[in-house]
Design a protein around this motif. Structure first.
Motif, PDB file in Angstrom:
ATOM      1  N   LYS A  91     -14.024  24.105  22.701  1.00 26.35           N
ATOM      2  CA  LYS A  91     -14.065  23.326  23.946  1.00 26.35           C
ATOM      3  C   LYS A  91     -14.378  24.238  25.127  1.00 26.35           C
ATOM      4  O   LYS A  91     -15.152  23.881  26.007  1.00 26.35           O
ATOM      5  N   ASP A  92     -13.756  25.433  25.137  1.00 28.30           N
ATOM      6  CA  ASP A  92     -13.998  26.393  26.212  1.00 28.30           C
ATOM      7  C   ASP A  92     -15.463  26.821  26.254  1.00 28.30           C
ATOM      8  O   ASP A  92     -15.982  27.161  27.315  1.00 28.30           O
ATOM      9  N   GLU A  93     -16.136  26.808  25.103  1.00 30.03           N
ATOM     10  CA  GLU A  93     -17.543  27.202  25.008  1.00 30.03           C
ATOM     11  C   GLU A  93     -18.494  26.042  25.331  1.00 30.03           C
ATOM     12  O   GLU A  93     -19.705  26.201  25.282  1.00 30.03           O
ATOM     13  N   GLY A  94     -17.932  24.848  25.584  1.00 31.24           N
ATOM     14  CA  GLY A  94     -18.763  23.707  25.955  1.00 31.24           C
ATOM     15  C   GLY A  94     -19.150  22.792  24.802  1.00 31.24           C
ATOM     16  O   GLY A  94     -20.012  21.936  24.955  1.00 31.24           O
ATOM     17  N   HIS A  95     -18.491  22.958  23.656  1.00 30.93           N
ATOM     18  CA  HIS A  95     -18.764  22.087  22.509  1.00 30.93           C
ATOM     19  C   HIS A  95     -17.767  20.927  22.508  1.00 30.93           C
ATOM     20  O   HIS A  95     -16.725  20.986  23.161  1.00 30.93           O
ATOM     21  N   LYS A  96     -18.094  19.869  21.764  1.00 31.81           N
ATOM     22  CA  LYS A  96     -17.247  18.673  21.740  1.00 31.81           C
ATOM     23  C   LYS A  96     -16.593  18.529  20.368  1.00 31.81           C
ATOM     24  O   LYS A  96     -17.281  18.375  19.355  1.00 31.81           O
ATOM     25  N   VAL A  97     -15.270  18.580  20.333  1.00 30.28           N
ATOM     26  CA  VAL A  97     -14.530  18.367  19.088  1.00 30.28           C
ATOM     27  C   VAL A  97     -14.432  16.860  18.871  1.00 30.28           C
ATOM     28  O   VAL A  97     -13.827  16.146  19.667  1.00 30.28           O
ATOM     29  N   LEU A  98     -15.078  16.380  17.800  1.00 31.75           N
ATOM     30  CA  LEU A  98     -15.131  14.942  17.534  1.00 31.75           C
ATOM     31  C   LEU A  98     -13.927  14.455  16.745  1.00 31.75           C
ATOM     32  O   LEU A  98     -13.459  13.339  16.953  1.00 31.75           O
ATOM     33  N   SER A  99     -13.447  15.278  15.823  1.00 32.45           N
ATOM     34  CA  SER A  99     -12.268  14.872  15.056  1.00 32.45           C
ATOM     35  C   SER A  99     -11.608  16.081  14.413  1.00 32.45           C
ATOM     36  O   SER A  99     -12.245  17.099  14.154  1.00 32.45           O
ATOM     37  N   VAL A 100     -10.307  15.929  14.175  1.00 33.16           N
ATOM     38  CA  VAL A 100      -9.514  16.912  13.450  1.00 33.16           C
ATOM     39  C   VAL A 100      -8.655  16.118  12.480  1.00 33.16           C
ATOM     40  O   VAL A 100      -7.959  15.189  12.887  1.00 33.16           O
ATOM     41  N   SER A 101      -8.739  16.452  11.198  1.00 27.44           N
ATOM     42  CA  SER A 101      -7.918  15.753  10.215  1.00 27.44           C
ATOM     43  C   SER A 101      -7.304  16.750   9.250  1.00 27.44           C
ATOM     44  O   SER A 101      -7.920  17.757   8.904  1.00 27.44           O
ATOM     45  N   GLN A 102      -6.073  16.449   8.832  1.00 26.61           N
ATOM     46  CA  GLN A 102      -5.376  17.327   7.905  1.00 26.61           C
ATOM     47  C   GLN A 102      -5.598  16.850   6.482  1.00 26.61           C
ATOM     48  O   GLN A 102      -5.482  15.654   6.185  1.00 26.61           O
ATOM     49  N   ALA A 103      -5.918  17.789   5.591  1.00 25.94           N
ATOM     50  CA  ALA A 103      -6.110  17.481   4.178  1.00 25.94           C
ATOM     51  C   ALA A 103      -4.762  17.563   3.461  1.00 25.94           C
ATOM     52  O   ALA A 103      -3.795  18.105   3.988  1.00 25.94           O
TER      53      ALA A 103
ATOM     54  N   GLU B 208     -24.755  28.599  16.246  1.00 30.23           N
ATOM     55  CA  GLU B 208     -25.993  29.172  16.780  1.00 30.23           C
ATOM     56  C   GLU B 208     -27.208  28.724  15.972  1.00 30.23           C
ATOM     57  O   GLU B 208     -28.315  28.681  16.492  1.00 30.23           O
ATOM     58  N   ASP B 209     -27.003  28.388  14.700  1.00 28.87           N
ATOM     59  CA  ASP B 209     -28.101  27.935  13.837  1.00 28.87           C
ATOM     60  C   ASP B 209     -28.442  26.467  14.044  1.00 28.87           C
ATOM     61  O   ASP B 209     -29.408  25.967  13.483  1.00 28.87           O
ATOM     62  N   LEU B 210     -27.627  25.757  14.828  1.00 33.41           N
ATOM     63  CA  LEU B 210     -27.851  24.330  15.068  1.00 33.41           C
ATOM     64  C   LEU B 210     -28.463  24.110  16.443  1.00 33.41           C
ATOM     65  O   LEU B 210     -28.342  24.943  17.335  1.00 33.41           O
ATOM     66  N   ASP B 211     -29.102  22.962  16.604  1.00 29.25           N
ATOM     67  CA  ASP B 211     -29.619  22.568  17.903  1.00 29.25           C
ATOM     68  C   ASP B 211     -28.528  21.829  18.671  1.00 29.25           C
ATOM     69  O   ASP B 211     -27.607  21.253  18.071  1.00 29.25           O
ATOM     70  N   ASP B 212     -28.622  21.809  20.010  1.00 29.05           N
ATOM     71  CA  ASP B 212     -27.669  21.051  20.815  1.00 29.05           C
ATOM     72  C   ASP B 212     -27.613  19.608  20.320  1.00 29.05           C
ATOM     73  O   ASP B 212     -28.636  18.998  20.037  1.00 29.05           O
TER      74      ASP B 212
END
Length: 84
Positions: free
Chosen positions: A56-68, A30-34
Motif C-alpha cells: 500500500k505504501d508503494e501505491g499498490h492496491k490490496v484486493l483481498s487477504v484470505s487465510q488458508a 516489476e514484471d507486470l504492467d500497471d
C-alpha cells in the motif's frame, strides 16, 4: 486465490523471511504492467503484517487477504502506478 479477479501471475514466498518477502513481491510486480494482478502465497506473522502495508505504501492496491487452512495466507494485489 479469489476467483473474482483475473490473476496475471502468482508467487509463493512461504520459503523466505522478512525483509526478503517484500523484495520478492516487489520484483514480481516489476514484471507486470500497471493494473495487472499478482497472487501472493505467504506465511503468518511478519510477512502478513508487513507485506500488505508495504505494498500500500508503494501505491499498490490490496484486493483481498484470505487465510488458508494450513495457517498461510493468500494475498491478491493490483499493481498501481506511482503518483508523483
Amino acid at each position: 486465490m479469489s476467483e473474482a479477479w483475473k490473476i496475471d501471475d502468482t508467487i509463493d514466498i512461504t520459503d523466505v523471511v522478512c525483509p526478503i518477502t517484500f523484495v520478492k513481491v516487489k520484483m514480481a510486480l516489476e514484471d507486470l504492467d500497471d493494473g495487472q494482478i499478482l497472487g501472493v502465497h505467504l506465511n503468518e506473522g511478519e510477512p502478513i503484517q508487513n507485506v500488505p502495508r508495504s505494498l500500500k505504501d508503494e501505491g499498490h492496491k490490496v484486493l483481498s487477504v484470505s487465510q488458508a487452512a494450513d495457517g498461510t495466507y493468500d494475498l491478491v494485489v493490483q499493481k498501481g502506478g506511482r503518483e508523483l
